[in-house]
Design an enzyme around this catalytic site. Structure first.
Site, PDB file in Angstrom:
ATOM      1  N   ASP A 193       0.856  -1.189   0.000  1.00  0.00           N
ATOM      2  CA  ASP A 193       0.000   0.000   0.000  1.00  0.00           C
ATOM      3  C   ASP A 193       0.892   1.237   0.000  1.00  0.00           C
ATOM      4  OD1 ASP A 193      -1.896   1.929   0.332  1.00  0.00           O
ATOM      5  OD2 ASP A 193      -2.826   1.027   2.111  1.00  0.00           O
ATOM      6  N   HIS A 230      -0.371   4.306  -0.196  1.00  0.00           N
ATOM      7  CA  HIS A 230      -1.107   5.376   0.494  1.00  0.00           C
ATOM      8  C   HIS A 230      -1.104   6.684  -0.295  1.00  0.00           C
ATOM      9  CE1 HIS A 230      -2.053   5.159   5.086  1.00  0.00           C
ATOM     10  NE2 HIS A 230      -2.611   4.172   4.447  1.00  0.00           N
ATOM     11  N   GLU A 272      -1.010  -0.698  -4.157  1.00  0.00           N
ATOM     12  CA  GLU A 272      -2.275  -0.015  -3.831  1.00  0.00           C
ATOM     13  C   GLU A 272      -2.050   1.487  -3.734  1.00  0.00           C
ATOM     14  OE1 GLU A 272      -4.413  -1.778  -0.594  1.00  0.00           O
ATOM     15  OE2 GLU A 272      -4.969   0.180   0.224  1.00  0.00           O
ATOM     16  N   GLU A 280     -10.116   3.080  -2.230  1.00  0.00           N
ATOM     17  CA  GLU A 280     -10.624   3.231  -0.865  1.00  0.00           C
ATOM     18  C   GLU A 280     -11.092   4.655  -0.581  1.00  0.00           C
ATOM     19  OE1 GLU A 280      -6.912   2.021   1.071  1.00  0.00           O
ATOM     20  OE2 GLU A 280      -6.923   3.912   2.135  1.00  0.00           O
ATOM     21  N   ASP A 289     -15.161   0.890  -0.027  1.00  0.00           N
ATOM     22  CA  ASP A 289     -15.401   0.599   1.389  1.00  0.00           C
ATOM     23  C   ASP A 289     -16.900   0.669   1.626  1.00  0.00           C
ATOM     24  OD1 ASP A 289     -15.735   0.867   4.222  1.00  0.00           O
ATOM     25  OD2 ASP A 289     -13.602   1.407   4.365  1.00  0.00           O
ATOM     26  N   HIS A 295     -11.868  -2.293   1.026  1.00  0.00           N
ATOM     27  CA  HIS A 295     -11.103  -1.638   2.092  1.00  0.00           C
ATOM     28  C   HIS A 295     -11.849  -1.815   3.409  1.00  0.00           C
ATOM     29  CE1 HIS A 295     -10.260   2.369   4.207  1.00  0.00           C
ATOM     30  NE2 HIS A 295      -9.040   1.916   4.001  1.00  0.00           N
TER      31      HIS A 295
HETATM   32 MG    MG Z   1      -4.940   1.647   1.549  1.00  0.00          MG
END
Ligand code: MG
Length: 386
Positions: A195, A197, A221, A247, A270, A297
């Protein structure tokens, strides 16, 4: 059957406040639970739920689609993550009520089970560069090993450090070192998701991807910030392994654009942000059309996990489900027993509704507190993405 009240129960779980939504009906004892957790926006979401309540009170809770349309469209300004998170928790709670009134699990309302178990993955957070988790590379590799020893066959890590828009060899080598330690600790057969971010620009994401490729990431990700689909496409085309994202996307038109431009192989909506079961199923249908898998997510609370699982059990293109286990040791004390993870999987549960209830007395022990601020700055004092 009519809805008589929409309430919230806020539970502080360190980095997050879990926002549980309780919808009450005029049928004695019949209530529904949902979750609208949105970290750092807790009070806004609680307020948004209060704003939506007049559209729900007095209504027949079984009109699930109609009530979703009303919540999304009747107050003129549509969407935004605060509103869609508020809608998500209410929508889940309405599904819980309808399923309980029929004596069936929620996945039955969503079309019935398409699988007998759901593969889960553990999110291990970051390493020593991470402002929240603060573990060394070695501790990080050890916790990856522990997850695998507990039966997980997939895990997610934050290997790439917070950095400048264009990093140097030091950052790339640090990320590759962390990935190598984790790969060595867990062996070749475990799927490792990385991830980013959105910490990286597309150019840096490609550099990190080239350096980590030899350790076989399952996917990258959020290799760059959401919003510019063409940037995500650029990264996806350059990497020799798949990209996942979604997400922070709550609008079905954005999901459609991502998938129609082939920007990702996996989407990660999500169920607590995108609009609950009613909306995530529509996103899933778009994904099915584009042959994109869904890995929802979920670093949120126990109601969110239960809701994600009912979606997973009823969704043919579901790939794997995220779960958070490392936030607070008492996460299962504030709910009645949920859906247990055994050997990295959750078996198809025979439950009514969500199959999980909030213990409001236990929850009251952890009242709202402002979330700790995570606000990394570079050496020049400028804001960096975390
Ligand atoms: Mg993430």
């Amino acid at each position: 059957m009519k809805v008589t009240a929409v309430d919230t129960v806020v539970v502080n779980a360190r980095l997050r406040n879990w926002v549980f939504v309780k919808v009450v009906t005029d049928v004695p004892g019949l209530i529904g639970w949902g979750e609208s957790t949105l970290e750092w926006k807790t009070q806004a979401v609680v307020g948004a739920i209060r704003d939506l309540e007049p559209l729900i009170v007095g209504q027949d809770p079984s009109r699930l689609e109609h009530l979703w349309q009303s919540m999304y469209r009747h107050q003129f300004f549509q969407g935004g993550v605060v509103t869609t998170s508020a809608i998500s928790g209410i929508d889940q709670a309405l599904h819980d009520i309808v399923a309980k009134s029929l004596g069936v699990p929620i996945y039955q309302l969503l079309g019935g089970a398409v699988r007998s178990r759901v593969r889960m993955y553990d999110h291990l957070g970051g390493g020593d560069s991470d402002a929240v988790y603060g573990a060394s590379d070695e501790e990080f590799a050890a916790s990856a090993r522990r997850s695998v020893d507990e039966g997980f066959t997939a895990l997610k890590i934050l290997a790439v450090p917070i950095g400048p828009p264009l990093g140097g060899r030091a950052e790339v080598k640090a990320a590759a070192h962390r990935m190598e330690l984790v790969r060595t600790a867990v062996g070749d057969d475990v799927d490792i998701m990385v991830d980013l971010h959105g910490r990286t620009t597309p150019a840096m994401a490609i550099q990190f991807g080239q350096a980590l490729a030899e350790f076989n990431p399952w996917f990258f990700e959020e290799p760059c910030q959401p919003g510019n689909v063409d940037a995500m496409v650029e990264v996806a085309r350059a990497l020799p392994f798949p990209v996942a994202t979604g997400e922070r996307i709550v609008n079905r038109h954005e999901f459609f654009e991502l998938m129609s431009k082939r920007a990702c192989a996996v989407i990660q909506p999500d169920v607590c942000h995108c609009g609950g079961f009613t909306e995530i199923r529509k996103v899933a249908a778009i994904a099915e059309t584009f042959q994109v898998a869904i890995a929802p997510h979920n670093p949120l609370g126990p109601i969110a996990t239960a809701a994600s699982l009912h979606f997973a059990f009823s969704s043919p293109n579901h790939l794997i489900q995220e779960v958070m286990r490392a936030d607070v040791p008492w996460r299962d004390e504030v709910v009645t027993p949920g859906l247990p993870i055994v050997a990295g999987h959750v078996e198809l549960p025979i439950v009514i509704g969500l199959g999980i209830e909030v213990d409001e007395r236990a929850a009251a022990k952890y009242p709202y507190q402002a979330e700790p601020q995570v606000a990394p700055l570079g050496p020049d004092g400028a804001v960096r993405d975390w």
